[in-house]
Design a protein around this motif. Structure first.
Motif, PDB file in Angstrom:
ATOM      1  N   TYR A  68    -103.745  -7.208 -90.659  1.00 26.49           N
ATOM      2  CA  TYR A  68    -103.992  -5.776 -90.463  1.00 26.49           C
ATOM      3  C   TYR A  68    -102.937  -4.982 -91.206  1.00 26.49           C
ATOM      4  CZ  TYR A  68    -100.382  -6.422 -86.861  1.00 26.49           C
ATOM      5  OH  TYR A  68     -99.228  -6.741 -86.189  1.00 26.49           O
ATOM      6  N   VAL A  69    -103.178  -3.707 -91.352  1.00 23.89           N
ATOM      7  CA  VAL A  69    -102.164  -2.807 -91.886  1.00 23.89           C
ATOM      8  C   VAL A  69    -101.876  -1.744 -90.849  1.00 23.89           C
ATOM      9  CG1 VAL A  69    -102.723  -3.206 -94.320  1.00 23.89           C
ATOM     10  CG2 VAL A  69    -103.806  -1.299 -93.111  1.00 23.89           C
ATOM     11  N   GLN A  81    -107.059  -0.056 -84.926  1.00 19.61           N
ATOM     12  CA  GLN A  81    -108.391   0.303 -85.385  1.00 19.61           C
ATOM     13  C   GLN A  81    -108.746   1.777 -85.210  1.00 19.61           C
ATOM     14  OE1 GLN A  81    -110.895  -2.660 -83.505  1.00 19.61           O
ATOM     15  NE2 GLN A  81    -110.722  -3.993 -85.289  1.00 19.61           N
ATOM     16  N   GLN A  82    -107.850   2.548 -84.656  1.00 19.42           N
ATOM     17  CA  GLN A  82    -108.089   3.989 -84.619  1.00 19.42           C
ATOM     18  C   GLN A  82    -108.080   4.574 -86.030  1.00 19.42           C
ATOM     19  OE1 GLN A  82    -105.173   5.676 -81.968  1.00 19.42           O
ATOM     20  NE2 GLN A  82    -106.096   4.720 -80.157  1.00 19.42           N
ATOM     21  N   THR A 118    -104.670  -6.815 -76.964  1.00 19.65           N
ATOM     22  CA  THR A 118    -105.899  -6.019 -76.961  1.00 19.65           C
ATOM     23  C   THR A 118    -105.588  -4.570 -77.317  1.00 19.65           C
ATOM     24  OG1 THR A 118    -106.910  -7.470 -75.318  1.00 19.65           O
ATOM     25  CG2 THR A 118    -107.844  -5.256 -75.546  1.00 19.65           C
ATOM     26  N   GLU A 119    -104.520  -4.040 -76.740  1.00 20.44           N
ATOM     27  CA  GLU A 119    -104.122  -2.656 -77.030  1.00 20.44           C
ATOM     28  C   GLU A 119    -103.695  -2.496 -78.484  1.00 20.44           C
ATOM     29  OE1 GLU A 119    -104.638   0.076 -75.190  1.00 20.44           O
ATOM     30  OE2 GLU A 119    -105.704  -1.382 -73.963  1.00 20.44           O
ATOM     31  N   ARG A 120    -103.048  -3.506 -79.042  1.00 20.21           N
ATOM     32  CA  ARG A 120    -102.636  -3.446 -80.453  1.00 20.21           C
ATOM     33  C   ARG A 120    -103.857  -3.395 -81.368  1.00 20.21           C
ATOM     34  NH1 ARG A 120     -97.515  -7.745 -80.888  1.00 20.21           N
ATOM     35  NH2 ARG A 120     -96.351  -6.881 -79.129  1.00 20.21           N
ATOM     36  N   ILE A 121    -104.868  -4.193 -81.051  1.00 19.04           N
ATOM     37  CA  ILE A 121    -106.104  -4.164 -81.841  1.00 19.04           C
ATOM     38  C   ILE A 121    -106.705  -2.759 -81.791  1.00 19.04           C
ATOM     39  CG2 ILE A 121    -108.492  -4.995 -81.980  1.00 19.04           C
ATOM     40  CD1 ILE A 121    -107.420  -7.690 -80.791  1.00 19.04           C
ATOM     41  N   ASN A 178    -109.487   7.693 -93.136  1.00 20.32           N
ATOM     42  CA  ASN A 178    -109.533   6.850 -91.948  1.00 20.32           C
ATOM     43  C   ASN A 178    -110.480   5.680 -92.209  1.00 20.32           C
ATOM     44  OD1 ASN A 178    -110.519   5.823 -89.311  1.00 20.32           O
ATOM     45  ND2 ASN A 178    -109.312   7.495 -88.451  1.00 20.32           N
ATOM     46  N   PHE A 179    -110.048   4.482 -91.901  1.00 21.38           N
ATOM     47  CA  PHE A 179    -110.870   3.295 -92.154  1.00 21.38           C
ATOM     48  C   PHE A 179    -112.244   3.388 -91.508  1.00 21.38           C
ATOM     49  CE2 PHE A 179    -112.125  -1.000 -90.575  1.00 21.38           C
ATOM     50  CZ  PHE A 179    -112.612  -1.475 -91.781  1.00 21.38           C
TER      51      PHE A 179
END
Length: 195
Positions: A69-70, A50-51, A43-46, A185-186
């Motif tokens: 993901y990148v 996504q920041q 969850t923390e990795r997601i 930023n995405f």
């Protein structure tokens, strides 16, 4: 017949990601992790990804069948135009173009973000022969997708009582301008791709 649909990852996807990724952790040398990350870790990795970057989920019907993901190739400023890709597809859904759809979308997004280089770090058999823990599917997939070999680190990974090499492959998706535009930023552009 169901079609593969892409969407942004949510924290609630951690269990599905753990199910897909856990197989590769425990049974393959594809990932260098040796213990399945907890739901909290995933969850923390997601959230961390996504920041600034996209974290995508592929679904088939109502089931999550892949994710990609990148992330920064290196956190230092001068590396900002180069990202590292990560992709995992449910072992029961290989051959259904899930990986291709995920990579197509990642590349489209990265172009809009002003990324110039996409890289992949791929564990590879030291003797160039596949074994029970590692096939040659990943380097072949990346090569077919336009990635080129940039380097090889010998006996760089140790897993399942065996040394493996690490390939670095890269793909340029934009010109190497003398004055590149800082990456975007995405989160500033995600509405172009997802509602």
């Amino acid at each position: 017949m169901n079609e593969v649909v892409l969407r942004l990852a949510q924290p609630s996807d951690a269990a599905a990601i753990q199910r897909i990724y856990g197989y590769y952790v425990e049974n393959t040398a594809i990932t260098c992790e040796v213990a399945i990350p907890s739901l909290t870790d995933l969850t923390e990795r997601i959230k961390k990804t996504q920041q600034r970057f996209p974290y995508l989920i592929a679904t088939l019907g109502d089931q999550v069948v892949g994710f990609a993901y990148v992330s920064p190739a290196n956190p230092r400023y001068a590396y900002q135009w180069t990202v590292e890709t990560s992709i995992y597809v449910d072992r029961n859904c290989r051959g259904k173009h899930v990986g291709t759809k995920l990579y197509d979308m990642l590349e489209k997004i990265c172009r809009q973000m002003k990324v110039v280089n996409m890289t992949a770090h791929i564990v590879y058999p030291h003797d160039d022969q596949p074994d029970q823990h590692l096939t040659l599917a990943s380097p072949k997939f990346h090569e077919a997708y336009g990635y080129k070999l940039a380097g090889r680190f010998y006996k760089n990974v140790y897993k399942f009582g065996k040394w493996y090499d690490m390939l670095w492959m890269e793909k340029s998706i934009a010109k190497h301008d003398d004055a590149p535009t800082p990456i975007v930023n995405f989160n500033e552009i995600k509405s172009q791709f997802f509602n």
